[in-house]
Design an enzyme around this catalytic site. Structure first.
Site, PDB file in Angstrom:
ATOM      1  CB  THR A 127      -0.921  -0.002   1.226  1.00  0.00           C
ATOM      2  OG1 THR A 127      -0.120  -0.144   2.412  1.00  0.00           O
ATOM      3  CG2 THR A 127      -1.929  -1.130   1.170  1.00  0.00           C
ATOM      4  CD  GLU A 128       4.931  -0.202   0.573  1.00  0.00           C
ATOM      5  OE1 GLU A 128       5.639  -0.847   1.356  1.00  0.00           O
ATOM      6  OE2 GLU A 128       3.934  -0.710  -0.010  1.00  0.00           O
ATOM      7  CB  SER A 129       0.913   3.773  -4.445  1.00  0.00           C
ATOM      8  OG  SER A 129      -0.212   2.926  -4.266  1.00  0.00           O
ATOM      9  N   GLY A 132       1.944   7.302   0.168  1.00  0.00           N
ATOM     10  CA  GLY A 132       2.645   8.418  -0.456  1.00  0.00           C
ATOM     11  C   GLY A 132       4.151   8.304  -0.419  1.00  0.00           C
TER      12      GLY A 132
END
Length: 251
Positions: A127-129, A132
């Site tokens: 879920t890094e995107s 941010g």
């Protein structure tokens, strides 16, 4: 923090760090140290699992947002060392994914030679995107190594997480186990791998991972310099704090 038991020559490491086994400096250092100790031990293989319903929820974002840029500069090298130690461990490593494996926790599972997940035990994905932040160099290379190339853009850019059946279909995991049989199945897989010649296994494993090592040698430092600059930027920290406020605190 980490419970260690031996089952017929297989070391079973259970993460027991808070409610979510979130990756902070202390857990990363402790787990890397355990893997280094196991290199010289009698253990033939390693199984890594978590407690309760979570394998690992990934980086401790609350700790990171509170610690700011100074904490991040200390944390990222420690996270790199953890991934490096587990990914290149010379003995067989099996991830027994008992529950949610999210972001950095998903990358940790991908360091293993085999990934087995408890049926309907949780979700897996990076879920890094959504947070941010870009992937540290080694974390991205581990993902590139572990998942089918056609799904890599979707996995890394969408921030989506996947239930067990879809995770198996898409290549996040290798096998699904019934929840009550997860550890038993993981130990059985570890024992099967441990039947191979240790020297031959270690050499073959290193060759399989050679492309990762080569890409890291070529561009890893430059990538991580850019990644650190983004992670520590004021606008990124604000984005992380907003994400924590919107998602973690309401839960």
């Amino acid at each position: 923090m980490i419970d260690i038991k031996s089952h017929a020559g297989i070391a079973v490491l259970t993460l027991m760090h808070g409610n979510a086994n979130a990756l902070d400096i202390e857990l990363c250092e402790a787990l890397a140290a355990r893997f280094m100790e196991l290199r010289g031990s009698d253990a033939k293989a390693v199984v890594v699992t978590g407690q309760g319903k979570i394998f690992s929820a990934g980086v401790d974002l609350k700790r990171l947002s509170e610690g700011g840029a100074d904490y991040i500069r200390k944390f990222l090298p420690v996270l790199h060392k953890l991934y490096d130690t587990v990914f290149y461990h010379p003995k067989p490593v099996v991830a027994a994914i008992n529950g949610h494996a999210i972001a950095g926790g998903c990358v940790l599972a991908c360091c293993a030679d085999r990934r087995i997940m408890a049926r309907e035990g949780g979700r897996i994905g990076v879920t890094e995107s959504l947070v941010g932040v870009p992937f540290p160099a080694l974390a991205f290379e581990i993902l590139r190594f572990a998942v089918p190339p056609r799904h890599l853009p979707e996995f890394t850019l969408s921030g989506a997480t996947y239930a067990t059946d879809v995770a198996l279909q898409r290549g996040w995991i290798d096998e699904i186990a019934e929840p009550g049989e997860l550890i038993e199945d993981a130990i059985a897989v570890a024992q099967e791998l441990a039947l191979l010649s240790p020297a031959a296994f270690a050499q073959t494993k290193m060759r399989i991972r050679q492309a990762v090592a080569e890409r890291m040698a070529q561009s890893g430092k430059a990538t991580d310099k850019a990644v650190t600059a983004i992670w520590t930027a004021p606008e990124t920290l604000n984005h992380i704090r907003d994400y924590v406020a919107r998602t973690l605190k309401k839960n």
